[in-house]
Design a protein around this motif. Sequence first.
Motif, PDB file in Angstrom:
ATOM      1  N   ALA B 158       0.841  -1.202   0.000  1.00 15.97           N
ATOM      2  CA  ALA B 158       0.000   0.000   0.000  1.00 15.97           C
ATOM      3  C   ALA B 158       0.875   1.251   0.000  1.00 15.97           C
ATOM      4  O   ALA B 158       0.630   2.200  -0.770  1.00 15.97           O
ATOM      5  CB  ALA B 158      -0.930  -0.008   1.210  1.00 15.97           C
ATOM      6  N   ASP B 159       1.925   1.240   0.811  1.00 23.10           N
ATOM      7  CA  ASP B 159       2.847   2.392   0.859  1.00 23.10           C
ATOM      8  C   ASP B 159       3.464   2.653  -0.511  1.00 23.10           C
ATOM      9  O   ASP B 159       3.597   3.801  -0.950  1.00 23.10           O
ATOM     10  CB  ASP B 159       3.949   2.154   1.892  1.00 23.10           C
ATOM     11  CG  ASP B 159       3.404   2.061   3.316  1.00 23.10           C
ATOM     12  OD1 ASP B 159       4.086   1.522   4.199  1.00 23.10           O
ATOM     13  OD2 ASP B 159       2.255   2.534   3.516  1.00 23.10           O
ATOM     14  N   LEU B 160       3.798   1.562  -1.195  1.00 25.24           N
ATOM     15  CA  LEU B 160       4.422   1.672  -2.529  1.00 25.24           C
ATOM     16  C   LEU B 160       3.435   2.301  -3.518  1.00 25.24           C
ATOM     17  O   LEU B 160       3.780   3.175  -4.314  1.00 25.24           O
ATOM     18  CB  LEU B 160       4.807   0.260  -2.981  1.00 25.24           C
ATOM     19  CG  LEU B 160       5.780   0.125  -4.148  1.00 25.24           C
ATOM     20  CD1 LEU B 160       7.110   0.748  -3.811  1.00 25.24           C
ATOM     21  CD2 LEU B 160       5.952  -1.364  -4.495  1.00 25.24           C
ATOM     22  N   LEU B 161       2.170   1.872  -3.447  1.00 25.06           N
ATOM     23  CA  LEU B 161       1.142   2.427  -4.340  1.00 25.06           C
ATOM     24  C   LEU B 161       0.963   3.918  -4.072  1.00 25.06           C
ATOM     25  O   LEU B 161       0.899   4.731  -5.000  1.00 25.06           O
ATOM     26  CB  LEU B 161      -0.197   1.700  -4.115  1.00 25.06           C
ATOM     27  CG  LEU B 161      -0.283   0.261  -4.622  1.00 25.06           C
ATOM     28  CD1 LEU B 161      -1.545  -0.419  -4.083  1.00 25.06           C
ATOM     29  CD2 LEU B 161      -0.297   0.233  -6.157  1.00 25.06           C
ATOM     30  N   ILE B 162       0.921   4.277  -2.783  1.00 22.75           N
ATOM     31  CA  ILE B 162       0.684   5.687  -2.409  1.00 22.75           C
ATOM     32  C   ILE B 162       1.862   6.554  -2.836  1.00 22.75           C
ATOM     33  O   ILE B 162       1.676   7.653  -3.365  1.00 22.75           O
ATOM     34  CB  ILE B 162       0.394   5.773  -0.889  1.00 22.75           C
ATOM     35  CG1 ILE B 162      -0.925   5.035  -0.566  1.00 22.75           C
ATOM     36  CG2 ILE B 162       0.326   7.229  -0.412  1.00 22.75           C
ATOM     37  CD1 ILE B 162      -1.166   4.785   0.907  1.00 22.75           C
ATOM     38  N   ILE B 169      -7.469   2.493  -3.341  1.00 24.44           N
ATOM     39  CA  ILE B 169      -6.975   1.137  -3.058  1.00 24.44           C
ATOM     40  C   ILE B 169      -8.146   0.237  -2.668  1.00 24.44           C
ATOM     41  O   ILE B 169      -8.948   0.604  -1.801  1.00 24.44           O
ATOM     42  CB  ILE B 169      -5.929   1.173  -1.924  1.00 24.44           C
ATOM     43  CG1 ILE B 169      -4.654   1.882  -2.395  1.00 24.44           C
ATOM     44  CG2 ILE B 169      -5.624  -0.229  -1.416  1.00 24.44           C
ATOM     45  CD1 ILE B 169      -3.578   2.022  -1.327  1.00 24.44           C
ATOM     46  N   LEU B 170      -8.226  -0.922  -3.319  1.00 26.21           N
ATOM     47  CA  LEU B 170      -9.190  -1.953  -2.904  1.00 26.21           C
ATOM     48  C   LEU B 170      -8.360  -3.048  -2.256  1.00 26.21           C
ATOM     49  O   LEU B 170      -7.530  -3.685  -2.902  1.00 26.21           O
ATOM     50  CB  LEU B 170      -9.955  -2.472  -4.113  1.00 26.21           C
ATOM     51  CG  LEU B 170     -11.042  -3.498  -3.800  1.00 26.21           C
ATOM     52  CD1 LEU B 170     -12.010  -3.008  -2.745  1.00 26.21           C
ATOM     53  CD2 LEU B 170     -11.816  -3.859  -5.058  1.00 26.21           C
ATOM     54  N   LYS B 178      -2.973   1.536   6.900  1.00 27.83           N
ATOM     55  CA  LYS B 178      -2.830   2.948   7.281  1.00 27.83           C
ATOM     56  C   LYS B 178      -2.570   3.753   6.006  1.00 27.83           C
ATOM     57  O   LYS B 178      -1.784   3.340   5.159  1.00 27.83           O
ATOM     58  CB  LYS B 178      -1.646   3.117   8.249  1.00 27.83           C
ATOM     59  CG  LYS B 178      -1.872   2.441   9.603  1.00 27.83           C
ATOM     60  CD  LYS B 178      -0.713   2.758  10.537  1.00 27.83           C
ATOM     61  CE  LYS B 178      -0.476   1.607  11.512  1.00 27.83           C
ATOM     62  NZ  LYS B 178      -0.377   0.283  10.886  1.00 27.83           N
ATOM     63  N   HIS B 179      -3.273   4.916   5.899  1.00 24.87           N
ATOM     64  CA  HIS B 179      -3.106   5.714   4.676  1.00 24.87           C
ATOM     65  C   HIS B 179      -3.432   7.169   4.962  1.00 24.87           C
ATOM     66  O   HIS B 179      -4.204   7.466   5.893  1.00 24.87           O
ATOM     67  CB  HIS B 179      -4.024   5.186   3.583  1.00 24.87           C
ATOM     68  CG  HIS B 179      -5.482   5.219   3.967  1.00 24.87           C
ATOM     69  ND1 HIS B 179      -6.289   6.299   3.688  1.00 24.87           N
ATOM     70  CD2 HIS B 179      -6.247   4.329   4.641  1.00 24.87           C
ATOM     71  CE1 HIS B 179      -7.512   6.052   4.165  1.00 24.87           C
ATOM     72  NE2 HIS B 179      -7.512   4.867   4.749  1.00 24.87           N
ATOM     73  N   PRO B 180      -2.887   8.113   4.176  1.00 27.13           N
ATOM     74  CA  PRO B 180      -3.198   9.524   4.365  1.00 27.13           C
ATOM     75  C   PRO B 180      -4.643   9.815   3.961  1.00 27.13           C
ATOM     76  O   PRO B 180      -5.252   9.009   3.221  1.00 27.13           O
ATOM     77  CB  PRO B 180      -2.223  10.239   3.415  1.00 27.13           C
ATOM     78  CG  PRO B 180      -1.742   9.222   2.471  1.00 27.13           C
ATOM     79  CD  PRO B 180      -1.954   7.876   3.088  1.00 27.13           C
TER      80      PRO B 180
END
Lengths: 205, 205
Positions: B158-162, B169-170, B178-180
């Motif tokens: 997920a961090d890499l995608l962000i 993100i699904l 965890k995400h902004p």
Amino acid sequence: KIPGITVYRLALYARTLEKLLEEGRDLISSEELARECGVNSAQLRKDLSYFGQFGVRGVGYSIPGLLKHIRRILGTEREWFMVLMGAGHLGQALLNYEFLPKRGFKFVAAFDVDEEKIGRVINDVYIYHVNQLSWVLREHPAEIGVIATPASAAQEVADLLIENKIKGILNFAPVRIKHPPNVVVENSDLTILFDKLAFYLKRLD
Amino acid sequence: KIPGITVYRLALYARTLEKLLEEGRDLISSEELARECGVNSAQLRKDLSYFGQFGVRGVGYSIPGLLKHIRRILGTEREWFMVLMGAGHLGQALLNYEFLPKRGFKFVAAFDVDEEKIGRVINDVYIYHVNQLSWVLREHPAEIGVIATPASAAQEVADLLIENKIKGILNFAPVRIKHPPNVVVENSDLTILFDKLAFYLKRLD
Ligand SMILES: NC(=O)c1ccc[n+]([C@@H]2O[C@H](COP(=O)([O-])OP(=O)(O)OC[C@H]3O[C@@H](n4cnc5c(N)ncnc54)[C@H](O)[C@@H]3O)[C@@H](O)[C@H]2O)c1
Ligand SMILES: NC(=O)c1ccc[n+]([C@@H]2O[C@H](COP(=O)([O-])OP(=O)(O)OC[C@H]3O[C@@H](n4cnc5c(N)ncnc54)[C@H](O)[C@@H]3O)[C@@H](O)[C@H]2O)c1
């Protein structure tokens, strides 16, 4: 028949209460629980009172108590035994998905027609040939059939399950299954999740 | 933020209208559409009017017109490009699921760390090594990342995608990502479907 969307809300309340319990919470008001779930509190109280009185007005709900009450309504306080029809990509992902047995949904056997898959064991579940369904069910009774075959085989496999007294079917194949009224069929459509994502993405800008 | 359950209802209205269109219907009243979807008609009218007036009181709704209106609200009248993280069982089932491209959700590339999968092509989608994400996105821009990795790799992916400016993100892995705030994350929990089935099965007797 109680609408699917009402049952979806009950499952949503249960997930939210589980999360709060993990965070160490004990009590919650109907307003706060409604806010967490994105419903209005009148709807939440109506849903909960439909299945029998619960909670004390003014004090709020005991989280463990309410969770137990909702699980009893949903029927998830007990174990359900299942057979998997079609042990391909989706089928194997379901056999490996540890959340199912954790929630009491246990596969007792899987079935396929592909000689390369028959005889393999995935996560303690043996893959039989689909012709062996009736005698396997005599050894391992089950109540739920999960269909993860190609669309072309879905109806035939559903008929086989119904012949063998399976009363509940979760269908992942993109076809509408014909079935008698005393059999429950739920269809899965993952694309609803993608629609939800698109809705929020569109509003990000 | 508009609650997830409201968006779920909109997607449900769209599915129901699509089915009616296939059956050759043109017009429908809000009462009938509400009944088909299992909601009350006041809720349905409230949902539809929230996003702008539609339909003529008394005459009912034009089915193709209303479907177009709801698709515009959902953001599904356009194409969305996606990358798949984790080309295992679930990932490959998603790559093969023909309903996604039909609804405008198209995978442009897939990523994995397993040498045996890298270089394979499934349904016209090439599987790259996860280290190649940034330069592949330069060639094939995408807005959505679908996570089908083990739970242990989900946050890192997920961090890499962000980092690579993916905004939606699904997540299929059973962990909270965890995400902004400016990134939308939807979590898939298939067990809700099983709960629904249990609810109806319990009431069959
Ligand atoms: N609803 C959803 O959200 C969703 C998502 C992804 C895939 N799907 C659907 O799930 C199904 C399975 O997808 P997949 O990617 O796993 O396909 P797959 O081809 O990998 O698996 C299908 C399996 O079914 C077996 N099979 C064929 N006929 C059979 C029969 N008569 N009895 C028992 N088994 C039989 C095949 O041998 C194969 O192993 C497809 O219909 C697909 O459209 C649905
Ligand atoms: N939410 C649901 O409804 C649902 C249903 C079934 C499975 N699952 C979940 O989906 C996930 C995938 O399940 P599966 O059965 O396909 O597992 P799998 O092991 O078959 O597939 C996982 C894939 O991810 C790859 N991978 C590992 N680390 C990676 C990384 N850092 N970057 C990219 N790829 C990486 C692996 O090489 C493998 O190919 C699991 O987390 C499982 O719990 C969710």
